[in-house]
Write a protein that holds these residues in place. Structure first.
Motif, short mmCIF file in Angstrom:
data_model
loop_
_atom_site.label_atom_id
_atom_site.label_comp_id
_atom_site.label_asym_id
_atom_site.label_seq_id
_atom_site.Cartn_x
_atom_site.Cartn_y
_atom_site.Cartn_z
N GLU A 460 43.15 39.94 48.50
CA GLU A 460 43.75 38.60 48.42
C GLU A 460 45.17 38.73 47.84
O GLU A 460 45.35 38.99 46.66
CB GLU A 460 42.90 37.70 47.51
CG GLU A 460 41.55 37.33 48.10
CD GLU A 460 41.70 36.38 49.28
OE1 GLU A 460 42.69 35.63 49.32
OE2 GLU A 460 40.82 36.39 50.16
N SER A 479 48.99 29.87 43.00
CA SER A 479 47.70 30.50 43.35
C SER A 479 47.50 31.81 42.59
O SER A 479 46.38 32.17 42.22
CB SER A 479 47.62 30.74 44.86
OG SER A 479 48.68 31.57 45.29
N SER A 482 46.70 30.91 38.87
CA SER A 482 45.37 30.31 38.72
C SER A 482 44.24 31.31 38.93
O SER A 482 43.08 31.03 38.61
CB SER A 482 45.20 29.15 39.71
OG SER A 482 45.21 29.65 41.04
N ALA A 484 43.44 32.52 41.95
CA ALA A 484 42.92 32.44 43.32
C ALA A 484 43.32 33.66 44.13
O ALA A 484 42.62 34.05 45.07
CB ALA A 484 43.44 31.16 43.99
N LYS A 485 44.45 34.26 43.80
CA LYS A 485 44.92 35.46 44.49
C LYS A 485 45.01 36.60 43.47
O LYS A 485 45.37 36.40 42.31
CB LYS A 485 46.30 35.24 45.13
CG LYS A 485 46.34 34.08 46.13
CD LYS A 485 45.49 34.37 47.36
CE LYS A 485 45.58 33.22 48.36
NZ LYS A 485 44.76 33.47 49.56
#
Length: 619
Positions: A460, A479, A482, A484-485
């Protein structure tokens, strides 16, 4: 005796009487004595006058002769000059210089060349507004503030203050420097902010805050130098917040008034991060109602200013901006700097470099009064320090560690990796630590290629570089922050000042030419007292001078130097020269004459001149 014997008297014949005739040429009539005296006096007088005239005539004749001789000599010299060719003169000058150079060592020649380049750079005008330059306005005193350190700190001896600075490795320069303060509470910071900092596990000031905040609270101009991740943002934002709070408490701001201060950043991402920090601190300050609410404006390119119309419709206290958009807003008179008295430049060496200097000068022209100026960076070369010293008012230099030195909390690993093997080895390096990880490359196309490769391998990853839109850049940062990646692939735009949580590993896919950029890139890890790893790929494509800078940086930080770097010899050492760092970029492996940063700056300047000439009549 008889008369017959008496002697006979002879008749004496007299000579004939002279005959006088008035017609005789020899006749001289009788002249009375008085007339004779007068005539004699007149004769003597006329003789003296004739003598003076003769002397004057003689002197004039001598002067004329000298003048004739000088003219003749000048004619001879002129004739000789005409006969003397430029080639002969050039040969004589060259011969003279060659003799002088032959007596100098290579080191002396290099030092002279460096001094000439530095003198040319130093010839630039001061960092001041057009009004100040035009009227010759110079300030001799710093801004006055109401803040004072606690009494027990003011009463410390010079020896106690010196030992405290030595304890935290703080180097200071300047006159009447405020003392360092070891506790936030002693700095007289409001309780709401103290509680907020404590909630973020910030209980005691870092070295740059320990000395920098008292200096800024005192109203002094300041140059702050400290390692990446050492808390510089708090050191320059907190004094601005307190100044704005004090101004608002005196007389509330209404629409069209303000700002009190401005923070300038070289990139949009850094400006956004600083803006978010100031928002958090000002909201914490006004939360309990004891202190007024402050309005902060984010002024950067790529975002619509209408989104912040609610801020523009009130009085402005603080502006966080990038140079281009700030100039645009000031020219359109959306707000003014008539009452602005605080200016901070984050990553100031980038702001004052040739690429940004004209913009900074343009911004300076909007100031109408004296201001407090603060410059902060992790890499502040001597050239920028000297330039800032000339431009600031009684400045205080606060230096924690050498300017341009690497963060000691980062473990630096340098790997020799062939160009074609980099992508495969990148996957292996990602296994060293848990995410998040940042991968740096100076080439925008390479950034996209790395992201695409990682996505194909199931990693990711997001990418960020200067050619992406503002929305894409904001999405990538949001992202990644946070969680997320897992991986962010970035160009140099993400290396300056950005603070990401818990980055344990930074991979430098392609080593930047300028060692400053390397210092900033590895500084994304090992922040706020934590440790981190930085892995750097180098190979035959990496310039030898860059490798030499890297070698000295590793040695200075006490890091392991790989064998292939140890084999690189410094040409200056062979000449017996002193291995002092470059005053332009801070690199330890070269002098100013070989500085890649200076070369790039000159190339950019020439390109801008060409574009101005080519596009002078365009739309």
């Amino acid at each position: 005796m008889s008369s017959s014997s008496a002697p006979k008297r002879r008749r004496v014949e007299r000579p004939p009487s002279p005959k006088y005739s008035l017609d005789d040429d020899n006749y001289e009539p009788y002249i009375p004595v008085a007339q004779r005296r007068q005539a004699r006096l007149a004769k003597l007088t006329s003789w003296g006058a004739n003598s003076d005239k003769d002397n004057q005539k003689k002197l004039q004749q001598e002067a004329d002769e000298r003048e004739d001789e000088e003219r003749e000599e000048e004619r001879r010299r002129e004739k000789a000059r005409k006969e003397r060719t430029l080639l002969v003169e050039a040969q004589e000058v060259h011969s003279k210089r060659a003799q002088e150079d032959a007596q100098k060592t290579e080191v002396e020649k290099a030092d002279e060349k460096d001094a000439e380049i530095l003198a040319a750079i130093a010839a630039r005008r001061k960092l001041a507004s057009d009004l100040e330059l035009a009227k010759g306005i110079q300030y001799s005193e710093s801004l006055k503030t109401s803040w004072r350190p606690p009494k027990y700190i003011r009463e410390r001896s010079e020896d106690q203050v010196r030992k405290l600075r030595e304890k935290y490795h703080i180097i200071v320069e300047g006159d009447e420097i405020p003392p360092p303060i070891e506790h936030f509470a002693d700095m007289k910071i409001p309780d709401p902010i103290l509680k907020f900092l404590k909630s973020k596990r910030i209980t005691s000031p870092t070295p740059i805050q320990l000395q920098g905040i008292p200096v800024a609270f005192s109203g002094r101009d300041m140059i702050g130098i400290a390692f990446t991740g050492s808390g510089k943002t708090l050191a320059f934002c907190l004094p601005l917040i307190m100044m704005a709070c004090e101004e608002e408490a005196k007389l509330p701001f209404t629409r069209g008034e303000g700002p009190v201060g401005v923070v300038l950043c070289p990139s949009r991402e850094l400006a956004s991060q600083t803006y978010e920090n100031i928002l958090a601190w000002t909201e914490a300050l006004s939360k309990e109602g004891q202190y007024p609410r402050l309005n902060t404006l984010l002024c950067i390119g790529g975002i619509s200013m209408s989104e912040q119309s609610h801020v523009m419709n009130k009085g402005l206290h603080i502006v966080v901006a990038t140079p281009g958009r700030l100039i645009d807003m000031l020219e359109k008179k959306r707000f003014t700097f008539n009452n602005c008295k605080y200016l901070c430049m984050d990553e100031a060496d980038r702001m004052i470099d040739l690429g940004f200097e004209d913009d900074v000068r343009n911004i300076m022209s909007f100031f109408k009064r004296q201001r407090q100026t603060l410059l902060f960076s992790a890499t502040m070369p001597r050239k920028i320090q000297d330039f800032a010293q000339q431009s600031l008012i009684r400045p205080v230099l606060v230096n924690v560690g050498r300017a341009g030195a690497a963060n000691l909390d980062v473990l630096q690993v340098v790997e020799y990796v062939k160009q074609e093997a980099k992508m495969v080895y990148l996957l292996e390096c990602l296994q060293k630590t848990a995410p998040p990880v940042i991968v740096f490359s100076d080439n925008k196309n390479e950034v996209d290629d790395i992201q695409e490769y990682l996505l194909l391998k199931g990693v990711e990853a997001v990418a960020i570089h200067g050619s992406k839109t503002q929305e894409e850049r904001q999405y990538a940062i949001k992202s990644f922050k946070s969680g997320a990646k897992d991986v962010m692939v970035a160009s140099g735009v993400a290396s300056k000042g950005l603070d990401f949580n818990d980055i344990q590993h930074v991979i430098i896919f392609s080593m930047p030419k300028e060692i400053e950029d390397y210092v900033h890139q590895i500084g994304r890890t090992g922040r706020s007292g934590k440790t981190g790893i930085a892995t750097t790929f180098v190979n035959m494509n990496t310039p030898e001078q860059t490798l030499l800078d890297l070698k000295y940086l590793l040695m200075e930080a006490g890091q392991k130097v790989p064998p292939f770097l140890l084999t690189i010899e410094d040409p200056r050492a062979a000449q017996g020269g002193s291995l002092k760092g470059c005053p332009v970029c801070g690199g330890l492996g070269h002098g100013i004459s070989n500085c890649p940063k200076l070369e790039d700056a000159q190339r950019r300047q020439m390109a801008s001149h060409r574009s101005n000439q080519d596009g002078g009549g365009g739309y």
